[in-house]
Design an enzyme around this catalytic site. Structure first.
Site, PDB file in Angstrom:
ATOM      1  N   ASP A   1       0.458  -1.219   0.434  1.00  0.00           N
ATOM      2  CA  ASP A   1      -0.054  -0.046  -0.136  1.00  0.00           C
ATOM      3  C   ASP A   1       0.682   1.132   0.270  1.00  0.00           C
ATOM      4  O   ASP A   1       1.668   0.977  -0.403  1.00  0.00           O
ATOM      5  CB  ASP A   1      -1.260   0.062   1.539  1.00  0.00           C
ATOM      6  CG  ASP A   1      -1.780   0.778   0.907  1.00  0.00           C
ATOM      7  OD1 ASP A   1      -3.411   0.347   1.509  1.00  0.00           O
ATOM      8  OD2 ASP A   1      -2.243   1.562   0.313  1.00  0.00           O
TER       9      ASP A   1
HETATM   10  C1  GLC Z   1      -4.393   4.309  -0.226  1.00  0.00           C
HETATM   11  C2  GLC Z   1      -5.582   3.160   0.031  1.00  0.00           C
HETATM   12  C3  GLC Z   1      -5.291   2.034  -1.101  1.00  0.00           C
HETATM   13  C4  GLC Z   1      -5.154   2.667  -2.408  1.00  0.00           C
HETATM   14  C5  GLC Z   1      -3.519   3.827  -2.332  1.00  0.00           C
HETATM   15  C6  GLC Z   1      -3.427   3.780  -4.116  1.00  0.00           C
HETATM   16  O1  GLC Z   1      -3.734   4.576   0.915  1.00  0.00           O
HETATM   17  O2  GLC Z   1      -5.229   2.187   1.474  1.00  0.00           O
HETATM   18  O3  GLC Z   1      -7.066   1.143  -1.154  1.00  0.00           O
HETATM   19  O4  GLC Z   1      -4.766   1.802  -3.250  1.00  0.00           O
HETATM   20  O5  GLC Z   1      -2.928   4.385  -1.468  1.00  0.00           O
HETATM   21  O6  GLC Z   1      -3.791   5.015  -3.955  1.00  0.00           O
END
Ligand code: GLC
Length: 715
Positions: free
Chosen positions: A264
């Site tokens: 993430d």
């Molecule tokens: C965010 C979210 C995740 C998302 C990622 C990219 O913090 O937790 O669900 O896909 O970053 O945007």
């Protein structure tokens, strides 16, 4: 696959260590979220030329930018390996659908798959081939803002939706031009954040992890998903991004996942905040050892892995495994043969936000609405004078969280949807979401005083749910309640039309309103979908996928709870209860009203004994006793009365959606196989055990809506 594997290995053998590490790095692109740590990096074009990144987030990039960046990768980097272009396509790309918590209340996996397919067709026409979706987090705490993004509280319903979404994104074959990589997230247990506070600590025992949180992920893996995103949270005290038990032993070895794991956003960096890494090098070591393949947004892999390999602290074979998994999907998608496969601006013109896609959004929208109360005031009658009152009455803020459509201004508002029905309408906003408008309430009361019925359009703004948007008080904002009280004082029939990203506390509204429509955030066609239901052009069929509590103090509150040693059955004494409130939800899982009245009768078991060889055969008669044709969702639950570990008082194991004309009856048949009785036990095995079970069949998880029978599993 062998041919692809051979090609991937051949390419891998040509790569320098630095180029391999580059493939494991994902740029934040133009999107650098303010999360308190540095996401600073060289201009993306420089990184690409040097082979320092293998993928990028595309937020803020148009198709021409994507084409230009791909051209740099292909023509100016040493090996010309194309990039993955990735985006959060969560509930639509330009055409926006209900938030996933909303569409989960349709209990319609086929229609959800259709909506996700539309999203993939739109996104892939603009250069994007990697969706950070579906989000599969089981959530039992409506204080958590990301409850809006998932499929509610139930593992079985969540698993059906997971399967549908993977099929929607990935299509039949990756070689198709509108197939894209799906990414199951967030692995795992993110929805169990303590106190419902986003990013907070998670503590889940192994048996609950397997029986409650893993089933949607297993369904997505069995459906062939290409990618998984570890969560921000810890499991067994270790952040998912660097958790070898979680990503290698559980996800890959036990659950059979063979695809790409992508962290993430900045989660590798956050291992230092968690306190399990002293520096970027240690975080990188732990992540690679856990078999994390791609670091999103931060650059600790690029900064540390080369030295770590050269010093022998990281085995290059681990790097090769990660890069091989990435390259295999670049070959599978056909990117190596045609890096510009997804650059199709002329096709994009035709498909983006087209009528056909908007029709799917309206259809799924109306089927996601849950009618929580109706004393007969609905459906509206064409000749009625209708006052639409409230901040959501003519608002474009109907798309909800996690959408980036440039078409917000074309969102159909409630007033627009009602006008299209040719109704006699007045409108007054009354107040803003959180604040008064000068004379707003007075003007609203004045606008409503001659009406036959008032539609009170209240709720949350899109910012009030989603990531980093947990709420302590899950109420309709005070100023809106004040408006509601003033309107109620007129003594007219009042319908609450509620736009929300989460279950809210609605006890006052349950008492005071004549009808309540929970409409979630319904997307681009919100106003039309709500109007379809309000005037009876569509008979509401939505069923709650998540429990609505009476009080925050009850949370977490969910239907598939354990019985405990002292279940409360109403009497005083030493039982599991509160001194100052009920144990019961305001609205239970599986609940939703219709303009019809559906009843179940004649629950019949072909035999009261089942075995691995002989599934349980069940039939039940459903009757439409109302005056409207409508669709009902008949639900089948079980309870394992005595097992080697405690089992829930109810577990959803099947459901059927049936449309009946007024007065029509239909006998429904269910087959319950032994494998649906299996659970994970403390010996780390999935087992079913001989013994007595209770069967429940009906129209919600509430006992008053269920017929019961007993059966015996013979081993
Ligand atoms: C965010 C979210 C995740 C998302 C990622 C990219 O913090 O937790 O669900 O896909 O970053 O945007």
């Amino acid at each position: 696959m062998n041919n692809i594997l051979e090609k991937a290995n051949a390419l891998l053998s040509e790569m320098t260590l630095k180029e391999k590490i580059g493939q494991m790095t994902q740029s934040a692109g133009a999107f650098t979220a303010d999360i308190g740590n540095s996401i600073a990096s060289a201009p993306i074009a420089e990184q690409i030329k040097k082979g320092e990144i293998g993928s990028t987030i595309t937020l803020g990039m148009d198709v021409h930018t994507i084409r230009n960046l791909q051209k740099i990768a292909v023509e100016e980097s040493r090996l010309g390996i194309p990039l993955f272009f990735c985006q959060d396509v969560i509930h639509g790309y330009q055409t926006i659908f209900p938030i996933p918590l909303g569409w989960s209340c349709s209990w319609n996996p086929e229609l959800i798959e259709k909506a996700v397919r539309v999203s993939a067709v739109e996104a892939t026409s603009t250069g994007i081939m990697y969706a950070f979706s579906p989000m599969l987090d089981i959530a039992r705490d409506p204080r958590w803002g990301r409850v809006s993004e998932g499929g509610g509280e139930d593992p079985y319903l969540g698993a059906q939706i997971a399967k549908a979404q993977v099929a929607g994104y990935q299509g039949k074959d990756f070689s198709e031009k509108d197939s894209m990589i799906a990414c199951l997230k967030h692995f795992v247990g993110y929805g169990a954040a303590e106190a419902g506070r986003d990013y907070n600590t998670v503590c889940i025992d192994d048996v609950t992890l397997h029986n409650t949180y893993l089933p949607p992920f297993q369904a997505g893996i069995d459906a062939g998903v290409a990618s998984v995103m570890p969560a921000f949270n810890i499991i067994n005290g270790i952040p998912a991004a660097g958790n070898r038990y979680l990503l290698k032993e559980l996800l890959r070895d036990e659950m059979g996942f063979e695809g790409i794991t992508v962290s993430d956003y900045a989660a590798v960096d956050e291992m230092m905040s968690h306190g399990v890494a002293a520096n970027g090098a240690e975080a990188s070591m732990k992540a690679v050892d856990a078999t994390l393949d791609i670091e999103m947004a931060t650059t600790h892999f690029n900064e540390n892995l080369e030295e770590l390999v050269k010093s022998g602290k990281v085995d290059e074979a681990l790097i090769d495994d990660a890069v091989r998994r990435i390259l295999v999907y670049k070959f599978k998608l056909g990117l190596m043969d045609d890096p510009y496969k997804y650059i199709r601006p002329e096709e994009a013109e035709k498909v983006l936000f087209c009528e056909e896609h908007l029709d799917v959004s309206r259809d799924l929208g109306k089927k996601s609405i849950v009618m929580l109360k109706n004393n007969g005031v609905l459906p509206l009658k064409k000749e009625q004078k209708i006052a639409v009152i409230g901040p959501k009455g003519d608002s474009k803020d109907m798309l909800g969280t996690w959408q980036f459509s440039p078409r917000v201004k074309e969102t159909v508002t409630l007033m627009e949807g009602l006008k299209a029905k040719g109704l006699n309408l007045t409108f007054a906003q009354g107040c803003d979401i959180h604040t008064e408008i000068e004379n707003g309430i007075e003007e609203a009361v004045s606008a409503a005083k001659d009406a036959d019925v008032v539609l009170l359009a209240l709720g949350e703004s899109k910012e009030m749910s989603g990531e980093a948007s947990s709420r302590q008080n899950i109420t309709v904002p005070d100023v809106q309640v004040k408006l509601a009280e003033a309107i109620k004082a007129l003594g007219k029939p009042v319908v609450l039309v509620l736009t929300t990203g989460r279950p809210l506390l609605l006890s006052w509204f349950e008492e005071e309103m004549d009808a309540i429509l929970n409409t979630w955030f319904l997307g681009s066609q919100a106003g039309n979908a709500i109007a379809d239901v309000l005037v009876g052009d569509y008979n509401p069929s939505g069923k709650l996928s998540i429990t609505f509590p009476r009080h925050t103090g009850q949370i977490p509150l969910y239907y598939n709870h354990f019985n405990t040693g002292r279940p409360y059955t109403g009497e005083d004494g030493f039982f599991s209860k509160y001194l100052d409130g009920s144990n019961d939800p305001l609205y239970p899982f599986g609940f939703g009203l219709s303009y019809s009245k559906f009843t179940c009768s004649d629950l019949v078991l072909e035999s009261d004994t089942m075995s691995e060889e002989k599934p349980l055969s069940v039939s039940v008669t459903l009757k439409n006793e109302g005056e409207f044709a409508g669709e009902e969702t008949v639900q089948l639950y079980i309870r394992d009365l005595a097992a080697s570990v405690v089992r829930p008082v109810k577990e959803l194991k099947d459901f059927q959606k049936v449309t009946l004309q007024p007065g029509e009856s239909k006998v429904l048949h269910f087959t319950l196989p032994e494998e649906k009785l299996r659970f994970y036990n403390t010996s780390k095995n999935w087992v079913s055990e001989e013994g007595e079970f209770t069967l429940f069949v009906g129209t919600s998880s509430d006992d008053k809506d269920l017929l019961t029978a007993s059966f015996f599993l013979k081993k």
